[in-house]
Design a protein around this motif. Structure first.
Motif, short mmCIF file in Angstrom:
data_model
loop_
_atom_site.label_atom_id
_atom_site.label_comp_id
_atom_site.label_asym_id
_atom_site.label_seq_id
_atom_site.Cartn_x
_atom_site.Cartn_y
_atom_site.Cartn_z
N MET A 145 -0.52 1.17 -5.07
CA MET A 145 -1.86 1.30 -5.66
C MET A 145 -2.46 -0.04 -6.07
O MET A 145 -1.80 -1.06 -6.10
CB MET A 145 -1.79 2.25 -6.87
N ASP A 146 -3.75 0.01 -6.37
CA ASP A 146 -4.49 -1.20 -6.75
C ASP A 146 -4.66 -1.25 -8.27
O ASP A 146 -5.28 -0.35 -8.85
CB ASP A 146 -5.87 -1.16 -6.06
N PRO A 147 -4.13 -2.26 -8.93
CA PRO A 147 -4.22 -2.32 -10.39
C PRO A 147 -5.65 -2.26 -10.93
O PRO A 147 -5.90 -1.63 -11.95
CB PRO A 147 -3.54 -3.66 -10.73
N ASN A 148 -6.61 -2.90 -10.26
CA ASN A 148 -7.99 -2.79 -10.74
C ASN A 148 -8.47 -1.34 -10.73
O ASN A 148 -9.19 -0.91 -11.63
CB ASN A 148 -8.94 -3.63 -9.87
N ASP A 156 -7.62 7.49 4.97
CA ASP A 156 -7.41 8.85 5.50
C ASP A 156 -6.03 8.98 6.16
O ASP A 156 -5.47 10.08 6.20
CB ASP A 156 -8.51 9.19 6.52
N GLU A 157 -5.49 7.87 6.67
CA GLU A 157 -4.17 7.92 7.29
C GLU A 157 -3.13 8.40 6.28
O GLU A 157 -2.19 9.12 6.64
CB GLU A 157 -3.76 6.53 7.82
N VAL A 158 -3.30 8.00 5.03
CA VAL A 158 -2.33 8.38 4.00
C VAL A 158 -2.71 9.68 3.31
O VAL A 158 -1.84 10.50 2.99
CB VAL A 158 -2.20 7.25 2.95
N HIS A 159 -3.99 9.90 3.09
CA HIS A 159 -4.42 11.02 2.24
C HIS A 159 -5.20 12.09 2.97
O HIS A 159 -5.71 13.02 2.35
CB HIS A 159 -5.26 10.47 1.08
N GLY A 160 -5.32 11.97 4.29
CA GLY A 160 -6.07 12.98 5.04
C GLY A 160 -7.55 12.67 5.06
O GLY A 160 -8.05 11.84 4.30
N LYS A 161 -8.24 13.37 5.93
CA LYS A 161 -9.66 13.09 6.20
C LYS A 161 -10.53 13.36 4.98
O LYS A 161 -10.47 14.43 4.38
CB LYS A 161 -10.10 14.00 7.38
N ALA A 187 -4.43 -0.44 2.20
CA ALA A 187 -4.11 0.59 3.20
C ALA A 187 -3.74 1.93 2.58
O ALA A 187 -3.71 2.95 3.27
CB ALA A 187 -2.98 0.10 4.10
N TYR A 188 -3.45 1.93 1.28
CA TYR A 188 -3.07 3.19 0.63
C TYR A 188 -4.25 4.15 0.54
O TYR A 188 -4.08 5.37 0.67
CB TYR A 188 -2.52 2.89 -0.76
N SER A 208 -3.60 -6.48 -3.47
CA SER A 208 -2.90 -5.78 -4.56
C SER A 208 -1.39 -5.76 -4.34
O SER A 208 -0.63 -5.53 -5.28
CB SER A 208 -3.44 -4.35 -4.71
N ALA A 209 -0.95 -6.00 -3.12
CA ALA A 209 0.49 -6.04 -2.85
C ALA A 209 1.17 -7.20 -3.59
O ALA A 209 2.38 -7.18 -3.79
CB ALA A 209 0.75 -6.15 -1.35
#
Lengths: 345, 345
Positions: B248-251, B7-12, B3-4, B196-197
C-alpha cells in the motif's frame, strides 16, 4: 549523565556493589551495582522486611506513594526495601555504565537478573534470610513472580498488581511497537547518542503509545483526565504522559522493556507455566485492574488458578493499567486493601 | 503509479467523473473521480440498490466477500454498489492525483466528502432516488452514519459494523500513533517519496500497530492465528499483517486515517451527537465486535440509544475489530444474520 536519574529528583539512594555481575544473557556486567531506598528499620529478628521493586520507567521513589504511617506499608512496623531495577537509571543502566557496556552496547537483561541482584542485597548486605513479603506492580509484579518461584522459602507472602507470570503475547506486540517508536528517532543512532535530551522525537512517540495502552477507552470516554486537572484529552496527553517520559533515557527504557517482553516464569520449568506457578509456596495475592490493556484480568485468572495459595483480587477501575497510580481515591483504597490483607496473611 | 491499486489486483472498476470537487476542507480537487464496482442489476423501479462503502486500507473489492448467490447480499436480487473512498487508491487519492495535489500535498479529506461523492454517483449517474440500504464496517460504518444523517430520506435501512457516529478519543490516540509510525520513515520525506515501495520501514511499523489494535488479547492468548494456517504469532504478524499492508501507499493510508480520526456525525448539529443520531429515520442496525479495541461495544450502546429505530446487535467474537474479516465461520454467520435482518426490515 542524565540529570533525571539523580537523588535531587528522586531522593537519596543507597548503593550496593555487586562486583562483576553475571547476567542471564551470558555477559558479565563489570562493577555492577544495585541502588535502593529503604523506609523503616530492620528489627533485631530481621523478619520485618518487605521488598517492593518498581515498574517500567519508574524508580525506587515511585513506590513511596504506597508507604506511610497508618497505611498498610507502615514504616514504623516494616523495613521496606525499594530496589532499583537494572536499566532503571540508578542501578546499573545504559545511562550510567562506562564503555564498553554503555548506551547502545549495554548487555541484554532478564527479570531474573534483577531478582538475583536483589537477593544478594537482601541476604549479603542486610543478612535477611526470610522476607516478610514481596510485592510489585507491572514489571514489579514480574519480579515478584520471579522471587516467589526462584526463592520460595524466602517469600511467605506476595502480591502482584497487573502483571503475569509470562508476558501475554498481545503485550509483547505492544513492546515491539514501543521499540519501533523509541528507535525511529534519527537521533537514536543505535543507542549511541550523547545526550538523551536530543531524543525528543523518540520520547514524544513513546508517550503516544502509553497514552493509548496505559489508560483505557473508558478513561477517555468518561473524560477521567478532568479529575487530574486537565481541560482536554490533548492537555492530559501532553502535560501528563509527555511530561512524565520526557526526561528519561531511551536506552534505559529499551533495556527495561526487553526484560518486560521476555518475562516468563516458565524458564524455570522448561516452558510449563502451570508447573512454575505451582512452586509458589507464598500466600499469594493476584490483583488486576479492569480495562488493563497490558495485563488483562483474564490472564490473572489463569495465573492464580495454578498458585497453590493463590488469592484472586480483581480491582474494578476505569483507569486501566495505570490504576496503580492511584489517581482515584477508590483505587488507592482497593490497592491498600490488598496490600493489608497480604501483609497479615 | 502503485501497481497495487489496479484492476489486475482488485478486479475491474468503473469510474464516475466528479469534475472539480469541493472538499469540506475548503480545497477543490480538480478532475476528481469516484471509482466503484457493482454486482447485480439495477431494476426498472431503481429501488433495489444497496450501497456498501469499504473500510480503511480496503478497496471496493474488500466488500465482495459478503456478496454471493444465496447470501443476504444476493446479486440476483440487489444492485450492490461498492464505492471506493477518496484516498483508497482508486477514487481520487494521493497516489493517483497529479501535481499540485499529489502525494504529500493532497488536500485534507472528510467522511462527508466521500458521502457527497457517492450521493452524486447514486443520483446523477444511476438516477436512484432512494437506496434500499446502506451498510459498512469501520470507516464504511462512518460513511453509513454520514449517509443516514445527511440524506435520511434516501436511507430507509442501514447497518453499521464496528464504527461509531463520532470516533472515540481513545481511537484517535491510536490514529496519532499510526501517523507517527507511517511518517517516521526517513524515506517518507513529508510524503514526497517517488515510490511507495521504498517506504518499507513505515509500512512495517504500521503493521505492528495493527497487530496490536486490530486483533485482541484473546486472539493471541487463544492462538487463534492457528486457524488461519500460521505456526506462530510472529508468523501470523509477518505473513498476514505485514503482507496485507506492504503493497500500500502510506500517503493514501494517511489520507484515509485523517478522515477516520475526524469522523464526527455531530458536525451536523453543532457538536450534539445525540441530536445528529436522532435525525436517522432508517431502520438502523448497530453491530459491534466484542474485544474491539478501535470501536468498543460500549460506544455502540451509546450511539444506538439515540437512534429512533436503532437495533443493537452485538456480535461475540475473540477476533476484535477484524471480526468483520469473517476468518471464523461463526463470525460470517453472525454478520450475515445482521445484514439479512436489515435488508428485510
Amino acid at each position: 549523565m542524565n540529570a533525571y536519574y539523580t537523588d535531587e529528583v528522586h531522593g537519596k539512594h543507597e548503593y550496593y556493589d555487586l562486583g562483576g555481575f553475571p547476567l542471564r544473557s551470558g555477559y558479565t556486567l563489570p562493577e555492577a551495582g544495585i541502588a535502593y531506598k529503604t523506609h523503616g528499620t530492620l528489627n533485631a529478628a530481621k523478619d520485618n522486611a518487605v521488598l517492593f521493586p518498581h515498574m517500567y520507567s519508574g524508580t525506587s521513589a515511585s513506590m513511596e506513594i504506597f508507604i506511610g504511617e497508618g497505611r498498610p506499608l507502615d514504616p514504623s512496623k516494616y523495613f521496606i526495601i525499594l530496589p532499583g531495577q537494572f536499566g532503571g537509571g540508578f542501578s546499573s543502566s545504559p545511562s550510567n555504565t562506562p564503555a564498553p557496556y554503555d548506551r547502545g552496547q549495554f548487555p541484554p537483561l532478564a527479570i531474573a537478573d534483577d531478582v538475583i541482584a536483589q537477593h544478594r542485597l537482601v541476604t549479603e548486605h542486610f543478612g535477611i534470610s526470610t522476607l516478610h513479603a514481596v510485592l510489585g506492580w507491572s514489571m514489579g509484579a514480574q519480579q515478584t513472580y520471579e522471587w516467589a518461584v526462584r526463592f520460595p522459602e524466602m517469600v511467605p507472602r506476595g502480591a502482584v498488581f497487573a502483571g503475569n507470570g509470562r508476558t501475554p503475547v498481545h503485550n509483547q506486540v505492544f513492546i515491539d511497537l514501543h521499540t519501533e517508536l523509541l528507535t525511529s528517532d534519527p537521533e537514536f543512532k543505535d543507542g549511541f547518542y550523547s545526550d538523551s535530551a536530543d531524543l525528543r522525537l523518540a520520547l514524544k512517540r513513546h508517550a503516544v503509545a502509553f497514552s493509548l495502552m496505559g489508560f483505557s477507552a473508558a478513561f477517555y470516554r468518561d473524560e477521567l483526565w478532568r479529575s487530574l486537572g486537565f481541560v482536554s484529552s490533548n492537555d492530559f496527553r501532553q502535560g501528563f504522559l509527555r511530561g512524565y517520559f520526557a526526561p528519561m533515557d531511551p536506552n534505559n527504557l529499551l533495556a527495561q522493556a526487553s526484560k518486560w517482553r521476555a518475562g516468563d516464569i516458565s524458564d524455570h520449568t522448561g516452558g510449563d507455566v502451570a508447573a512454575a506457578l505451582g512452586r509458589i509456596t507464598a500466600q499469594f495475592f493476584v490483583a488486576s485492574f479492569s480495562e488493563d490493556l497490558f495485563f488483562p484480568p483474564e490472564d490473572h485468572d489463569a495465573d492464580c488458578a495454578h498458585i497453590p495459595n493463590g488469592h484472586r483480587r480483581p480491582i474494578e477501575t476505569p483507569m486501566g493499567h495505570f490504576g496503580m497510580f492511584c489517581l482515584r481515591e477508590e483505587d488507592q483504597a482497593a490497592v491498600d486493601a490488598v496490600i493489608a490483607e497480604m501483609l497479615d496473611a
